[in-house]
Enzyme design. Structure first.
Site, short mmCIF file in Angstrom:
data_model
loop_
_atom_site.label_atom_id
_atom_site.label_comp_id
_atom_site.label_asym_id
_atom_site.label_seq_id
_atom_site.Cartn_x
_atom_site.Cartn_y
_atom_site.Cartn_z
N ASP A 197 20.42 -11.10 20.07
CA ASP A 197 20.42 -12.54 20.23
C ASP A 197 20.57 -13.15 18.84
O ASP A 197 19.92 -12.72 17.89
CB ASP A 197 19.08 -13.00 20.83
CG ASP A 197 19.27 -13.91 22.01
OD1 ASP A 197 19.83 -15.00 21.81
OD2 ASP A 197 18.86 -13.54 23.12
N ASP A 257 22.79 -17.98 20.93
CA ASP A 257 21.87 -18.91 21.58
C ASP A 257 22.32 -20.38 21.38
O ASP A 257 22.65 -20.77 20.26
CB ASP A 257 20.49 -18.72 20.93
CG ASP A 257 19.37 -19.45 21.64
OD1 ASP A 257 19.08 -19.10 22.79
OD2 ASP A 257 18.79 -20.38 21.04
N GLU A 269 26.03 -18.95 24.55
CA GLU A 269 25.33 -19.70 25.59
C GLU A 269 25.79 -21.15 25.46
O GLU A 269 25.46 -21.82 24.49
CB GLU A 269 23.82 -19.60 25.40
CG GLU A 269 23.06 -20.25 26.55
CD GLU A 269 21.61 -20.57 26.22
OE1 GLU A 269 20.82 -20.72 27.14
OE2 GLU A 269 21.28 -20.70 25.01
N HIS A 300 16.45 -14.63 31.22
CA HIS A 300 15.05 -14.93 30.90
C HIS A 300 14.71 -16.41 31.03
O HIS A 300 13.55 -16.78 30.85
CB HIS A 300 14.76 -14.46 29.47
CG HIS A 300 15.57 -15.21 28.47
ND1 HIS A 300 16.95 -15.11 28.39
CD2 HIS A 300 15.22 -16.12 27.53
CE1 HIS A 300 17.39 -15.91 27.46
NE2 HIS A 300 16.37 -16.54 26.91
N ASP A 301 15.72 -17.25 31.27
CA ASP A 301 15.47 -18.69 31.43
C ASP A 301 15.54 -19.13 32.89
O ASP A 301 15.34 -20.30 33.20
CB ASP A 301 16.50 -19.52 30.65
CG ASP A 301 16.37 -19.34 29.15
OD1 ASP A 301 15.25 -19.10 28.67
OD2 ASP A 301 17.41 -19.43 28.47
#
Ligand code: GLC
Length: 555
Positions: free
Chosen positions: A99, A203, A257, A330-331
């Site tokens: 990430d 990210d 993202e 994970h979100d």
């Protein structure tokens, strides 16, 4: 080394390290824990891991707040552990992407600490400090951020200056207008690429460039100011710079993202000629069960809505760019029990159906840890069980604003990101084999039933279904390159499509309803060979509840 497109053949497994496997009995997952599970991942068939952040961090946002990009958070292990992970994974044919969180740092980062100490420090300009209004009594503008509330925080009670943070207060935004900041990012990228990592999940990358007027914007229910801080004017320039000065020299991949980006914007971001990103994560499909992309504004899920979104992206990027495919991360809350599916009686069928729905689309599939065994939401009952900064901030907001508060309180347990963040259940022993001591957050109450050991011992499990669809994906080029064609366009229940190349036609049928749904004669199923289904027996006339089938024929 040349930048190639290996990512088009990748099956990527996302690991959320703090909840994957604890190797040293502190209730917190770690890198040696991941190493101990590489054989499991190999057995599943994936060939790339995306590691959520393991960098040194005070963990205000579970590592998405980085204090040192060149070191590992001690409870996760050491830099040597990371090197071992890269080496062992590579030996097994598994690549590793990390990430990359560079829209902001932690407020504990040395740069930010220096910036606070001294207004004349060069690090001051690494961040976005602005004078407040009314002699510093009010924030510089009315922007609101992703975790609710103002995007501005006073640097200290005696100053009239505020810093920008689009997320938590502990996540000050970097000032990408400053060339020095971009140089730092390039150095970080090269450091990890030289250590052997194979790429990055970037990210909230579409937030790095901000319109520089910092003026008030028209107030919105959420994200006031987003037109100034999402997809800013220099985004493409910055990404191209990173590509030229870092990625181009390595055989790495990037997936951005891209929060609230349109297909039009995405087309530019992933256009190979422009050299910016390889793929983007868009959220149009995960927003099909809410209004305006706000998860607290829940809407009834409709297959028709999903079909429209998928068609738009599949057609839109065909032979122009490359899609990423995912239903969890994970979100997001868990997919089973979502999108009209069932996580009780039909949990296994629903999980397999959802897997089928997205795995045969064009793009690179991502699997989030636990998804491969049909993990369900956590069913939180009290705010005290929740650790996530976003949920906590939203909850605090709900105390202040009655109307918004009602919505937040109604859905917070269902939509909380912690649903996906509770520990992986490896077996039915205490703490699910995740750890020998009490984990940092509670286990799922159904872990004695839904765990890896049971999945491995059951030939009919969701795990083996994923294993099989991964094998199928690797076998037939039509899944990689074939044209996507929507069929049964008017169905409210069945999501169906073809993939077509010169040699083959693949047909995917998925029933999103918990009842039998009639099939039309026009499908001519007798021309096809069945590749996989989530039921032992299939009837040509109808699909059973949450039934999924994939067929293939030679053209
Ligand atoms: C991304 C991450 C999320 C994090 C946020 C701020 O959306 O996926 O977990 O909270 O960025 O870094």
């Amino acid at each position: 080394m040349k930048h190639t497109d290996w990512y088009k053949d990748a099956i990527i497994y996302q690991i959320y390290p703090r909840s994957f496997k604890d190797s040293n009995a502190d209730g917190f997952g770690d890198i040696p824990g991941i190493i101990s599970k590489l054989d499991y991942l190999k057995q599943l068939g994936i060939n790339c891991i995306w590691l959520s952040p393991v960098y040194d961090s005070p963990q205000e946002d579970n590592g998405y707040d980085i204090a040192n990009y060149y070191d590992i958070y001690p409870p996760f292990g050491t830099l040597d552990d990371m090197k071992t992970l890269i080496k062992k994974a590579h030996e097994k044919g598994i690549r590793i992407i990390m990430d990359l969180v560079v829209n902001h740092t932690s407020n504990q980062h040395r740069w930010f600490q220096e910036a606070l100490k001294n207004k004349n420090s060069p690090y001051r300009n690494y961040y976005i400090f602005k004078k407040g209004k009314n002699n510093g009594k009010k924030p510089p503008n009315n922007w609101t951020g992703f975790f609710g509330g103002s995007t501005w925080e006073k640097e200290n009670p005696n100053s009239d200056e505020y810093y920008l943070h689009l997320f938590a207060k502990g996540q000050p935004d970097l000032n990408w207008e400053n060339e020095k900041v971009r140089e730092e990012v390039i150095n970080i990228l090269r450091f990890w690429l030289d250590l052997g990592v194979d790429g990055f999940r970037c990210d909230v990358i579409t937030l790095i460039s901000k319109k520089q007027d910092f003026k008030n914007r028209f107030p919105k229910l959420a994200l006031t100011g987003k037109d100034a801080y999402i997809n800013g004017p220099r985004l493409h320039e910055y990404l191209h710079e990173l590509y030229v000065k870092a990625y181009a020299d390595y055989d790495c991949m990037t997936v951005g993202e891209t929060v609230l980006s349109s297909l039009k914007q995405a087309k530019n971001l992933v256009d190979p000629k422009r050299q910016e990103l390889d793929m983007v994560f868009n959220f149009d499909h995960t927003d099909t069960d809410n209004y305006f992309g706000v998860k607290y504004l829940k809407a009834k899920f409709k297959v028709k809505k999903l079909r429209k979104v998928i068609q738009r992206w599949q057609d839109g990027l065909y032979q122009k760019g490359w899609n990423s495919l995912f239903i969890e991360n994970h979100d997001q809350r868990r997919s089973v029990g979502r999108f009209g599916t069932c996580d009780q009686k039909y949990r296994v069928e629903s999980s397999k159906m959802l897997a089928t729905f997205y795995f045969f689309l064009q793009g690179t599939p991502f699997i989030y840890q636990g998804q491969e065994i049909g993990t369900t939401n956590a069913y939180f009952k009290s705010i005290d069980e929740i650790k996530d900064v976003e949920a906590k901030n939203m909850y605090a907001l709900s105390q202040k604003n009655k109307l918004i508060g009602l919505l937040i309180k109604k859905y917070i347990f269902e939509v909380s990101r912690d649903n996906a963040r509770i520990p992986m259940a490896w077996d039915d022993s205490s703490y699910g084999g995740f750890s020998s001591v009490k984990p940092w957050i509670r286990m799922n109450s159904n872990y004695e039933k839904i765990n890896v050991k049971n999945a491995i011992n059951d030939s009919n499990s969701v795990f083996y279904y994923y294993q099989k669809i991964i094998e199928i994906r690797k076998k037939y080029p039509v899944i990689k390159d074939g044209k996507y064609i929507t069929i049964l366009k008017h169905s409210n229940s069945i999501f169906a499509y073809l993939r077509k190349d010169k040699k083959h036609t693949l047909l995917a049928l998925t029933n999103f309803k918990n009842k039998n749904i009639k099939l039309t004669k026009k499908l001519n199923l007798c021309d096809y060979k069945l590749l996989i289904s989530n039921y032992m027996e299939n009837d040509d006339n109808y699909l059973k509840p949450y039934e999924a089938r994939v067929y293939l024929k030679e053209n």
